[in-house]
Design an enzyme around this catalytic site. Sequence first.
Site, mmCIF file in Angstrom:
data_model
loop_
_atom_site.group_PDB
_atom_site.id
_atom_site.type_symbol
_atom_site.label_atom_id
_atom_site.label_comp_id
_atom_site.label_asym_id
_atom_site.label_seq_id
_atom_site.Cartn_x
_atom_site.Cartn_y
_atom_site.Cartn_z
ATOM 1 N N THR A 85 0.823 -1.211 0.000
ATOM 2 C CA THR A 85 0.000 0.000 0.000
ATOM 3 C C THR A 85 0.853 1.256 0.000
ATOM 4 O OG1 THR A 85 -1.754 -1.148 1.213
ATOM 5 C CG2 THR A 85 -1.779 1.265 1.281
ATOM 6 N N SER A 86 1.968 1.202 0.719
ATOM 7 C CA SER A 86 2.770 2.416 0.941
ATOM 8 C C SER A 86 3.450 2.918 -0.316
ATOM 9 C CB SER A 86 3.808 2.145 2.034
ATOM 10 O OG SER A 86 3.177 1.746 3.237
ATOM 11 N N HIS A 87 3.693 2.037 -1.283
ATOM 12 C CA HIS A 87 4.345 2.494 -2.521
ATOM 13 C C HIS A 87 3.421 2.420 -3.732
ATOM 14 C CE1 HIS A 87 5.204 -1.939 -3.098
ATOM 15 N NE2 HIS A 87 4.795 -1.607 -4.307
ATOM 16 N N LEU A 122 -3.370 3.461 -9.356
ATOM 17 C CA LEU A 122 -4.246 3.464 -10.522
ATOM 18 C C LEU A 122 -5.381 2.460 -10.349
ATOM 19 C CD1 LEU A 122 -1.247 4.345 -11.525
ATOM 20 C CD2 LEU A 122 -2.246 4.059 -13.786
ATOM 21 N N VAL A 171 4.093 -9.474 14.546
ATOM 22 C CA VAL A 171 3.431 -10.718 14.918
ATOM 23 C C VAL A 171 4.449 -11.856 14.887
ATOM 24 C CG1 VAL A 171 1.671 -12.394 14.264
ATOM 25 C CG2 VAL A 171 1.180 -9.943 14.116
ATOM 26 N N HIS A 209 7.640 -5.319 -9.229
ATOM 27 C CA HIS A 209 7.033 -4.650 -10.380
ATOM 28 C C HIS A 209 7.641 -3.255 -10.477
ATOM 29 C CE1 HIS A 209 4.097 -2.613 -12.821
ATOM 30 N NE2 HIS A 209 3.569 -1.967 -11.809
ATOM 31 N N TYR A 225 1.712 1.358 -18.047
ATOM 32 C CA TYR A 225 0.645 2.267 -17.628
ATOM 33 C C TYR A 225 1.290 3.568 -17.135
ATOM 34 C CZ TYR A 225 1.611 0.674 -12.794
ATOM 35 O OH TYR A 225 2.203 0.360 -11.609
ATOM 36 N N ASP A 264 -24.660 -26.910 -7.407
ATOM 37 C CA ASP A 264 -25.654 -27.934 -7.753
ATOM 38 C C ASP A 264 -24.919 -29.266 -7.799
ATOM 39 O OD1 ASP A 264 -24.238 -27.442 -10.135
ATOM 40 O OD2 ASP A 264 -25.978 -27.856 -11.391
ATOM 41 N N GLY A 316 -21.893 -36.049 -6.730
ATOM 42 C CA GLY A 316 -21.216 -35.446 -7.870
ATOM 43 C C GLY A 316 -21.164 -33.944 -7.646
#
Length: 812
Positions: free
Chosen positions: A45-47, A51, A173, A224, A255, A541, A555
């Site tokens: 999230t931080s970097h 988009l 943690v 990335h 992009y 189903d 099945g």
Amino acid sequence: MAGPRVVIIGAGVVGAALADEISARGWTEVTVVDQGPLPATGGSTSHAPGLVFQTNSSKTMTELARYTVEKFCSLDVDGKPCFLQVGGLEVATTPERLAELHRRHGWITAWGIEARLLSADECVEQHPLVNPDRVLGGLLIPTDGIAKAVLAVEAQIRRATERGVTFLARHEVLDVQRSEGRVTGVLTDRGEIAADIVVCCAGIWGPRIARMVGMNLPLTPLAHQLAWTGPVPALAGQMEEAVRPILRHQDADLYYRDRFDGIGIGYYGHRPMPVSADDILSVDEADDMPSVLKFTEDDFADAWTETRSLLPATQEAKVEEGINGLFSFTTDNFPLLGESPDVKGFWVAEAVWVTHSAGVGRAMAEWLVDGFCSSFDLHECDVNRFEPHQLSPEYVLARDCRNFVEVYDILHPLQPSGDPRPIRTSPFHARQQEYGAFFLEANGWERPQWYEANAGLVEGRNIPTPNDWAAQYWSPVVGAEAQATRETVAMYDMTALKRLEVSGRGAADFLEGLTTGKVAKSVGSVTYTLLLDHDGGIRSDVTVARLGRDLFQVGANGNLDLDWFTRHLPADGTVQVRDITPGTCCIGLWGPLARKVLQPLTDEDFSGDGLKYFRAKRAYIGSVPVTAMRLSYVGELGWELYTTADQGLKLWDTLWRAAKPLGGVIAGRGAFNSLRLEKGYRSFGTDMTFEHDPYEAGVGFAVKLDKGDFLGKAALERRKEDVRRKLTCLTIDDPRSVVLGKEPVYDGDRAVGYVTSAAYGYTIGKGIAYAWLPAELAVPGTAVHIGYFDQRVEAVVAEEPLFDPTMSRLRG
């Protein structure tokens, strides 16, 4: 304080969204822990460049994105918006990509979001930096834009905090504590936190956290590339952060987004760079943040060359900074949501990009608080969807890296997933290879689509060639096999369908409580029935065959059915469920001559009275013991014949020796799909999913409201009288206009629904498409149009089934 004690691991954009959504629903005894500082914790999230392109072939993923856009547009931090709704523009520089943009326009229109196809000149009007000589056209989504991810985290933290949620920064943690198969708390480097529910929203660290409870999370962090230019002279003086649409140049894996007078450039065209979750640095060890690796300029060279061609104004600028940022990939490109199958109370919300984050937060909050998700169909996202082989490290790494490479590729709906293959082969595989089977993959199984050995059957038949797109992964042999099935008899490999064994003295009552039909009938009965959730939505189903007093064979559709049964097992041990698929196999023997093939091979009576429709019995076919069920999903006389895997090849050879002199054929999945649509048989996951109820989906006949109570019954009684949409059969006269699924359906200029399954009907001589339509349009004779690339295909609502409505061929 209200609700159970919840600990959310990870305060990124997913953890913050979940804390906000779950506290809004009244659960406030919630603690969110993160190893990093708030609100920029050091994870993906931080970097993230932020988009948000909503277009996706998955309706669910588009709806998760739409909710994220709507929510972020409503958020701000001290007047600073959390979403810059500048629109999203995808451009085509090749004819193939231009056609793909028409297909993408179909998806987004089908899912109900405004979109416009643009000419080359209109693309330049929207984004003046684009080179008009390079672009052939584009797709504009006005509601797309840039998510300010860290601001969105802060805004949602503030809202959740006001409701009583606790956020603990700098808490690493160390373990997830558990006792007697359920979580009891979380151990951090600063002490223990008691918990009834733990939700892992740790992103790229997810596999490490999940392993603490013995859970194998099929996720790979991959690097990335993201680069930022310095000032672009053509943008001098731009005081707003973004004024042009976010831009995708998928032909070159690129992009772009504004950043004041510079441009951000994201690139997927480089080599895959996977990283183990165990090798990601801690917050204190990392130079910048743990999710950011050093920029590798050589990998970016082609991206910069292409950028200066597509956006000539960047020729006067330089790349001034860049990162290789880590984020999560999965084997099928869907998130990992849900509860551990082994440790109660341990949940995950993983492999979620910023684009879908708020939607996932809402979905998970509903799931946790209500016991089911009412806003989104999550069958594609459930973490328990995977077969065991799909969790192997080799498989996960190979598929995740392939998905990175293909992230912007034009992929056909039937395109095989690639290596590692083959993984699962039926006992008939060697024979299928001898007959030139063209294999596609189904849950790891190599499944024949058609057989080249049947090429001679094509001569003299009227088998129209579909359009170029539909003709991929197709052969006229498909049509010949379908017609031959109706004329003589055909053998189909049905091994890939999942088979579960339910046994024990409580098995009958157990199945009665989970299914909509009456399954506790006489030994030998077979019942088509449904599994429902608490809201009356269809979970699956299934067919349930009673093979003994306390023995049933189900099945099923996939691993989610096994997970569903397992979660609902009684605690007293009176019922056992196991997957018998790997040790068994199945041949569908179907066609008007099926009895002439089978009866001479056995001493058992396979006449119409000897084994009636939807009945089962044990028998010997030659020397092979089988369980024979008189079922047919192609609409012809015949049986599903089950035996153990070790005797499968013997069964195949025995049947084939008897069928071949009668003109019998072996046939593939292409023919099967055409034949089942002629009969109107639904396919779960395609035609109907969690969001649909039986009456909408046209399977209300499988519901027996006069039986005892079953899961979802109360909700179904409420929904029965309010059917507003229907799964509807459409026919198409033009033989070349075969659609493939997910296309929009129009009433005039108004998009009113979407196609689910489609194929050419080689018996009826028309194209077939099943589609979700408003109930008022689902009337035989109603004319509609299907959007197919840049065409409008004429279609008409038809009475179903299209073939053998009296069922005389099935019951003969």
